[in-house]
Motif scaffolding. Structure first.
Motif, mmCIF file in Angstrom:
data_model
loop_
_atom_site.group_PDB
_atom_site.id
_atom_site.type_symbol
_atom_site.label_atom_id
_atom_site.label_comp_id
_atom_site.label_asym_id
_atom_site.label_seq_id
_atom_site.Cartn_x
_atom_site.Cartn_y
_atom_site.Cartn_z
ATOM 1 N N ILE A 74 -3.882 4.575 -4.173
ATOM 2 C CA ILE A 74 -4.738 4.632 -5.359
ATOM 3 C C ILE A 74 -4.060 5.477 -6.430
ATOM 4 O O ILE A 74 -3.575 6.572 -6.148
ATOM 5 C CB ILE A 74 -6.135 5.203 -5.007
ATOM 6 C CG1 ILE A 74 -6.798 4.367 -3.911
ATOM 7 C CG2 ILE A 74 -7.028 5.234 -6.249
ATOM 8 C CD1 ILE A 74 -8.106 4.930 -3.403
ATOM 9 N N GLY A 75 -4.033 4.945 -7.649
ATOM 10 C CA GLY A 75 -3.419 5.683 -8.751
ATOM 11 C C GLY A 75 -4.427 6.011 -9.839
ATOM 12 O O GLY A 75 -5.596 5.627 -9.752
ATOM 13 N N PRO B 15 4.853 4.826 -9.709
ATOM 14 C CA PRO B 15 5.006 3.801 -8.671
ATOM 15 C C PRO B 15 4.104 4.082 -7.478
ATOM 16 O O PRO B 15 3.849 5.241 -7.151
ATOM 17 C CB PRO B 15 6.478 3.918 -8.269
ATOM 18 C CG PRO B 15 6.887 5.294 -8.673
ATOM 19 C CD PRO B 15 6.055 5.663 -9.856
ATOM 20 N N LEU B 16 3.582 3.025 -6.862
ATOM 21 C CA LEU B 16 2.766 3.154 -5.662
ATOM 22 C C LEU B 16 3.593 2.665 -4.472
ATOM 23 O O LEU B 16 4.402 1.774 -4.600
ATOM 24 C CB LEU B 16 1.484 2.323 -5.777
ATOM 25 C CG LEU B 16 0.487 2.758 -6.845
ATOM 26 C CD1 LEU B 16 -0.635 1.747 -6.960
ATOM 27 C CD2 LEU B 16 -0.074 4.138 -6.526
ATOM 28 N N SER B 17 3.392 3.276 -3.320
ATOM 29 C CA SER B 17 4.102 2.836 -2.125
ATOM 30 C C SER B 17 3.112 2.179 -1.184
ATOM 31 O O SER B 17 1.930 2.391 -1.326
ATOM 32 C CB SER B 17 4.778 4.015 -1.448
ATOM 33 O OG SER B 17 3.815 4.809 -0.786
ATOM 34 N N PRO B 18 3.469 1.477 -0.141
ATOM 35 C CA PRO B 18 4.825 1.037 0.122
ATOM 36 C C PRO B 18 4.962 -0.447 -0.222
ATOM 37 O O PRO B 18 3.974 -1.127 -0.376
ATOM 38 C CB PRO B 18 4.929 1.251 1.618
ATOM 39 C CG PRO B 18 3.543 1.039 2.117
ATOM 40 C CD PRO B 18 2.594 1.278 0.983
ATOM 41 N N HIS B 19 6.188 -0.897 -0.326
ATOM 42 C CA HIS B 19 6.426 -2.303 -0.651
ATOM 43 C C HIS B 19 6.696 -3.048 0.645
ATOM 44 O O HIS B 19 7.829 -3.374 0.978
ATOM 45 C CB HIS B 19 7.579 -2.418 -1.634
ATOM 46 C CG HIS B 19 7.394 -1.558 -2.836
ATOM 47 N ND1 HIS B 19 6.458 -1.836 -3.801
ATOM 48 C CD2 HIS B 19 7.971 -0.389 -3.198
ATOM 49 C CE1 HIS B 19 6.481 -0.897 -4.729
ATOM 50 N NE2 HIS B 19 7.386 0.004 -4.381
ATOM 51 N N LEU B 20 5.608 -3.270 1.410
ATOM 52 C CA LEU B 20 5.739 -3.787 2.774
ATOM 53 C C LEU B 20 6.434 -5.144 2.830
ATOM 54 O O LEU B 20 7.158 -5.440 3.775
ATOM 55 C CB LEU B 20 4.359 -3.927 3.413
ATOM 56 C CG LEU B 20 3.635 -2.610 3.704
ATOM 57 C CD1 LEU B 20 2.270 -2.902 4.282
ATOM 58 C CD2 LEU B 20 4.447 -1.771 4.675
#
Lengths: 107, 136
Positions: A74-75, B15-20
């Motif tokens: 969540i951002g 950036p959000l993780s993860p890039h599964l």
């Protein structure tokens, strides 16, 4: 997660290894008992303190774990709200469980 | 040299993780995901413990409602799944403690440890249920 959180996750995880085994052992006994039987067991200090320790370490660990899940997925503004909701939920749950256990133990 | 984050103006989205989707699935990856899922399951499962304790602290009729649920089909399934999540997360946690200490990171052992998490967690669950259902 910062260093403080990472250390707390490790500390609680180590504490939870014996506490979980004790908790499961206790629950195998308690889940077979009726209302009066459960209350009788929890008036003894060892099961009551085991339960209090498991609840405390478990809910701190749970709150920290959910914090890292929230931060991963969540951002933005929702992140702050989710983190606050997580902390409030965990705190209320811990207080409710600890209060209930103590109430059984002392009445 | 200033970081671009420090400049005034609209913030770049982080950036959000993860890039599964870009990784080839591995056993360690599957157990990493299972560790997180079991953790989140326990976050919900602890409500059963809260219900149990609150009912025991209230009165006999409240406790009877809890007892009725936990001995019902749905209640037993929920209890079994919570037991499994608990032991899977416990064994997975031990694996992470070993990895964090620097042990078991080499190629054959790390996969064996990932399999041991899956098998060990399930085996302990079955063992506890056998004890719970048979030993008096």
């Amino acid at each position: 997660m910062g260093t403080t959180e990472a250390r707390l996750v490790h500390l609680t995880s180590l504490a939870l290894v014996p506490l979980t085994l004790g908790f499961v052992w206790l629950m195998i006994d308690l889940l077979r008992k009726d209302y009066n039987g459960v209350r009788a067991v929890l008036t003894h200090p060892i099961p009551a303190i085991l339960l209090l320790a498991f609840i405390f370490a478990g809910i701190v660990h749970m709150e920290l774990g959910m914090r890292s899940v929230i931060v991963d997925y969540i951002g933005g503004h929702s992140r702050s709200w989710a983190l606050a909701a997580n902390t409030c939920f965990a705190a209320l749950l811990a207080l409710a469980c600890l209060y209930a256990t103590l109430r059984v133990a002392f009445t | 040299m200033a970081s671009s984050d420090a400049l005034p103006g609209p913030r770049r989205p982080r950036p959000l993780s993860p890039h599964l989707s870009i990784y080839r699935p591995t056993m360690t990856m599957a157990m990493s995901i299972a560790h997180r899922i079991s953790g989140v399951a326990l976050y919900v499962g602890v409500l059963l413990l809260a219900w149990f304790l609150i009912a025991a602290s209230a009165d006999a009729s409240s406790f009877a409602v809890f007892s009725g649920f936990i001995s019902s089909f749905v209640g037993l399934i929920a209890l079994f799944l919570v037991t499994w999540a608990l032991f899977h997360h416990l064994v997975g946690g031990l694996r992470h403690i070993l990895w964090d200490a620097g042990y078991g990171l080499d190629a054959p052992l790390r996969d064996q440890m990932a399999w041991a998490t899956l098998i060990g967690g399930f085996a302990l669950t079955i063992l506890v249920w056998i004890i719970g259902l048979t030993v008096r």
